[in-house]
Design a protein around this motif. Structure first.
Motif, mmCIF file in Angstrom:
data_model
loop_
_atom_site.group_PDB
_atom_site.id
_atom_site.type_symbol
_atom_site.label_atom_id
_atom_site.label_comp_id
_atom_site.label_asym_id
_atom_site.label_seq_id
_atom_site.Cartn_x
_atom_site.Cartn_y
_atom_site.Cartn_z
ATOM 1 N N LYS B 425 0.831 -1.208 0.000
ATOM 2 C CA LYS B 425 0.000 0.000 0.000
ATOM 3 C C LYS B 425 0.866 1.259 0.000
ATOM 4 N N VAL B 426 1.927 1.229 0.769
ATOM 5 C CA VAL B 426 2.823 2.392 0.802
ATOM 6 C C VAL B 426 3.481 2.571 -0.558
ATOM 7 N N GLY B 427 3.842 1.452 -1.180
ATOM 8 C CA GLY B 427 4.475 1.509 -2.493
ATOM 9 C C GLY B 427 3.566 2.139 -3.547
ATOM 10 N N GLU B 428 2.284 1.846 -3.467
ATOM 11 C CA GLU B 428 1.351 2.454 -4.431
ATOM 12 C C GLU B 428 1.402 3.977 -4.340
ATOM 13 N N ILE B 429 1.482 4.477 -3.109
ATOM 14 C CA ILE B 429 1.518 5.933 -2.908
ATOM 15 C C ILE B 429 2.861 6.511 -3.353
ATOM 16 N N PHE B 430 3.950 5.886 -2.910
ATOM 17 C CA PHE B 430 5.274 6.429 -3.259
ATOM 18 C C PHE B 430 5.500 6.376 -4.768
ATOM 19 N N GLU B 431 5.102 5.273 -5.391
ATOM 20 C CA GLU B 431 5.307 5.175 -6.848
ATOM 21 C C GLU B 431 4.445 6.189 -7.612
ATOM 22 N N ALA B 432 3.239 6.459 -7.088
ATOM 23 C CA ALA B 432 2.342 7.383 -7.799
ATOM 24 C C ALA B 432 2.739 8.840 -7.584
ATOM 25 N N GLU B 433 3.232 9.139 -6.379
ATOM 26 C CA GLU B 433 3.395 10.563 -6.061
ATOM 27 C C GLU B 433 4.786 10.942 -5.565
ATOM 28 N N GLY B 434 5.694 9.973 -5.553
ATOM 29 C CA GLY B 434 7.032 10.277 -5.031
ATOM 30 C C GLY B 434 7.862 11.114 -5.989
ATOM 31 N N GLY B 435 7.533 11.083 -7.268
ATOM 32 C CA GLY B 435 8.235 11.947 -8.215
ATOM 33 C C GLY B 435 9.053 11.208 -9.259
ATOM 34 N N TRP B 436 9.357 9.926 -9.010
ATOM 35 C CA TRP B 436 10.122 9.156 -9.994
ATOM 36 C C TRP B 436 9.191 8.143 -10.647
ATOM 37 N N LYS B 437 9.281 8.033 -11.970
ATOM 38 C CA LYS B 437 8.450 7.068 -12.686
ATOM 39 C C LYS B 437 9.325 5.995 -13.323
ATOM 40 N N ARG B 438 8.892 4.752 -13.211
ATOM 41 C CA ARG B 438 9.633 3.654 -13.819
ATOM 42 C C ARG B 438 9.311 3.576 -15.305
ATOM 43 N N ASP B 439 10.007 4.384 -16.090
ATOM 44 C CA ASP B 439 9.875 4.243 -17.549
ATOM 45 C C ASP B 439 10.807 3.143 -17.988
ATOM 46 N N LEU B 440 10.468 2.533 -19.086
ATOM 47 C CA LEU B 440 11.346 1.515 -19.646
ATOM 48 C C LEU B 440 12.612 2.212 -20.123
ATOM 49 N N PRO B 441 13.762 1.873 -19.531
ATOM 50 C CA PRO B 441 14.979 2.546 -20.014
ATOM 51 C C PRO B 441 15.145 2.323 -21.518
ATOM 52 N N ASP B 442 15.593 3.380 -22.188
ATOM 53 C CA ASP B 442 15.653 3.361 -23.653
ATOM 54 C C ASP B 442 16.546 2.281 -24.212
ATOM 55 N N VAL B 443 16.103 1.740 -25.348
ATOM 56 C CA VAL B 443 17.003 0.922 -26.150
ATOM 57 C C VAL B 443 17.839 1.891 -26.977
#
Lengths: 443, 443
Positions: B425-443
């Motif tokens: 549950k904490v992870g859902e909040i941190f991932e949504a609003e912590g400021g960093w997004k897990r984008d797929l690193p570029d090929v």
């Protein structure tokens, strides 16, 4: 002459090889001959390939004298829960019946580098974790157990089939066979020798153990494994004037007539040689140490045997299945309390033990019991395993049926070298006057 | 469609395979394609044989659906200090460059039996014991370290080259790469997963660690390894109304701007979602925990690396030679005091932690530093390693250069499942609003 090489201790055979009076191959052939004559009765080996042994011996003989290690040619019997290159490792488990990973345990790497001749693998109870005996018989009486779980290493050293044996101890698996087979057994301080490559039962309890027929051999091994106390051990410890303690411990109700008589005789002998011996006990709040040990052991088995349980539950001993399934319903709270209570006991017991040259306590209740189905009682060993203290089994006494009985000397953690120095002098007395003589068991 | 399979979490890909929408081979090929595109930049793998992977995938696809395990087809990246059949295990040490013992670690046995696809071996620092980085680069910035010592597993999971990674932690080797690579990292309670077949540095510190990109995946692994608390975890933990603590710890002077900002933001977020958050500290008499950890670690290294030192001292890292030679001159007395003091601290800290849903504390000082020569600071991790508590790194924050920063949630020993439930549950909040997004690193 060279046909008697198998009767020598490691220290003695090293001197012969160094003096050019014997080759490693001569020595290996003498041991193999002894094994050939005795194996039908004792059955100490889980795996032994004479051709491989001779081949390794020849390799050692080819090493120039200037490049030889401190254990050059010393034969070592290895409990089959310790990985060895060139030999299978099967843990007395059908799950591993066809496995032979080409990897040496950390202890084996050190021994090989020192020049040891890794001779063969010795029998064990399943995963060194249960008390159902393997095929091995006591060399002093084939109707009796050699103890366990280091059954084969204890019997092989007791029967002059190898001068040195590797065992392990989680409860009483090194010290108990030491007593039953009439040999020296050394459980060093926990984690003072690497357990890399040695099957895990309990991380906080499992300890590599060493067998020999002299303390000098154990000191040689302690050198090889770089076991060092903070202070150098006494170079010429004298029993006369030394202060010992004798401790019956909370498990004394388990004692038998033979164990009790050995304790009495040992105290008399120490006093007659001028030692002061006082009787002490552990503090009352440590009376549950045996229960704490059992709780930690069972809980750790829950983790340790999950892999084998996952793969082939039906091939795993019922007791170990019980650990994985937590049939004793041990809570995490109880597990942690036991773990923490043992942890808190260690420095308390160290301080108590530290007041004496060593503390004398039973190794086992009595001589080896009849039958090979069960490996005997570990009651007197397991508290010291939990406490991480070094223990040396000193042979020299005997039971009603003439079988050997040993007693334990115990010291604080990392006083291993002091304990060996004391054990050497005490062992001379016990072996000379305790009543049991190490005769070569008959062919 | 199937070309995007590598982007899925383990839980997601399991559902696809179960629904017949993908085969294990499809999935393996998608991962291999991703690796092929990215490996020149990231270099996460110490050993990877695509043919072997496809062969194993085909074997899994051939298993009838009724006989498939709970991890059927899930790819696992294995740190190269853990034994694997069919692949070499080399510890990033030249001593083991030609070794490939055919043996599976206990963890690998359990994973294989559950149907996992053991994919390849990932890079590590030498014996998972030093801070000189391997060849691996941070997938989010190739000029930066992925952390260590579980460098390759952290980078592979962060880069979508595998959904699950195995690491180990003796200081900060699982949690630190978790933070640097923007993934979930789980250090379970010490000895709750067997370490059989995992290279030893310190018996009392080493812990198997797990990487994933979702808490659901970590829960799946916790099920597989039979990790159970005394009480079932909350089925629907709510952040609102929960009581958290935040702990800066005695090593707070190591914090960087990024770590400090992440802590502030995390506390704000938890409060904004209706949690109570109070600041607490460990008792003052535990201020030396980092020194005690170092003392135990160095002393245990003295035992652990004697075999390699004996065989080829010149091929062992200087730091580890220093352990064996005890260059820090740590006495046995000091070693035991450190060991015993940490032991005594465990139940005290458990009680403190147990008052909260979880305790928030930094995983690392800041985002991954520049360069791959060094793997970063473990300052914030090592006390929890010593205390045996479970820790989860939660990603979601970022540093000044846009690299990920995670924070740790900590719970008392054997409250692993509760900690995972809270982390979800904490992870859902941190991932949504912590400021960093897990984008797929570029090929």
């Amino acid at each position: 002459m060279s046909s008697d090489l198998h009767t020598l201790t490691a220290t003695e055979v090293l001197a012969k090889i160094k003096a050019g009076e014997a080759t490693v191959e001569d020595y290996a052939r003498s041991l193999l001959k002894r094994i050939d004559a005795r194996d039908a009765s004792v059955q100490a080996w889980a795996y032994l390939d004479p051709d491989y042994v001779i081949e390794q011996a020849k390799v050692l003989d080819a090493i120039p004298t200037s490049e030889r290690g401190p254990l050059h040619g010393v034969a070592v019997a290895v409990k089959d829960v310790i990985y060895t290159k060139g030999m299978p490792t099967q843990f007395n488990s059908p799950i591993y019946a066809s496995d032979a990973p080409e990897v040496d345990a950390g202890s084996i790497i050190v021994l090989r580098k020192a020049g040891a001749l890794i001779f063969g693998k010795t029998t064990t109870t399943e995963f060194a974790a249960i008390t159902d005996g393997p095929k091995t018989r006591n060399p002093h009486d084939p109707n009796r157990t050699p103890g366990g779980s280091s059954s084969g290493s204890g019997a092989a050293v007791g029967d002059f089939q190898a001068p040195i044996g590797l065992g392990t101890q989680t409860g009483g698996s090194t010290i108990r066979p030491g007593s039953y087979n009439g040999i020296y057994a050394f459980k060093p301080t926990w984690n003072s020798i690497t357990r890399e490559g040695q099957k895990i039962y309990s991380l906080i309890l499992d300890t590599l153990g060493l067998y020999a027929r002299s303390v000098a051999d154990l000191e040689l091994l302690a050198d090889t494994f770089a076991i060092q106390d903070d202070s150098p051990p006494p170079t010429n410890f004298a029993v006369q004037g030394a202060k010992f303690a004798v401790m019956k411990t909370m498990v004394w109700p388990n004692i038998g007539a033979g164990g009790s008589a050995a304790m009495d005789k040992a105290v008399s002998l120490l006093r007659s040689y001028g030692s002061e011996v006082e009787e002490i006990e552990l503090p009352d709040n440590l009376n549950n140490l045996p229960q704490w040990h059992a709780t930690v052991l069972n809980s750790d088995g829950r983790t340790a045997f999950l892999p084998e349980y996952s793969v082939a539950k039906e091939k795993v001993a019922e007791q170990l299945v019980g650990h994985v399934e937590n049939v004793s319903k041990i809570s995490r709270k109880a597990q942690l309390e036991a773990f923490d209570n043992i942890s808190a006991a260690r420095p308390v017991v160290d301080e108590l033990l530290g007041k004496y040259a060593a503390v004398l306590t039973p190794s086992v209740p009595d001589e080896a019991p009849l039958g090979i189905e069960k490996t005997g009682s570990a009651a007197f060993c397991l508290i010291w395993t939990a406490l991480h203290t070094p223990v040396v089994n000193i042979p020299g006494f005997k039971g009603e049926n003439g079988l050997p009985i040993g007693l334990s000397l115990v010291a604080p953690r990392y006083h291993d070298r002091k304990l060996l120095a004391v054990s050497k002098k005490v062992g001379e007395i016990f072996e000379a006057e305790g009543g049991w003589k190490r005769d070569l068991p008959d062919v």
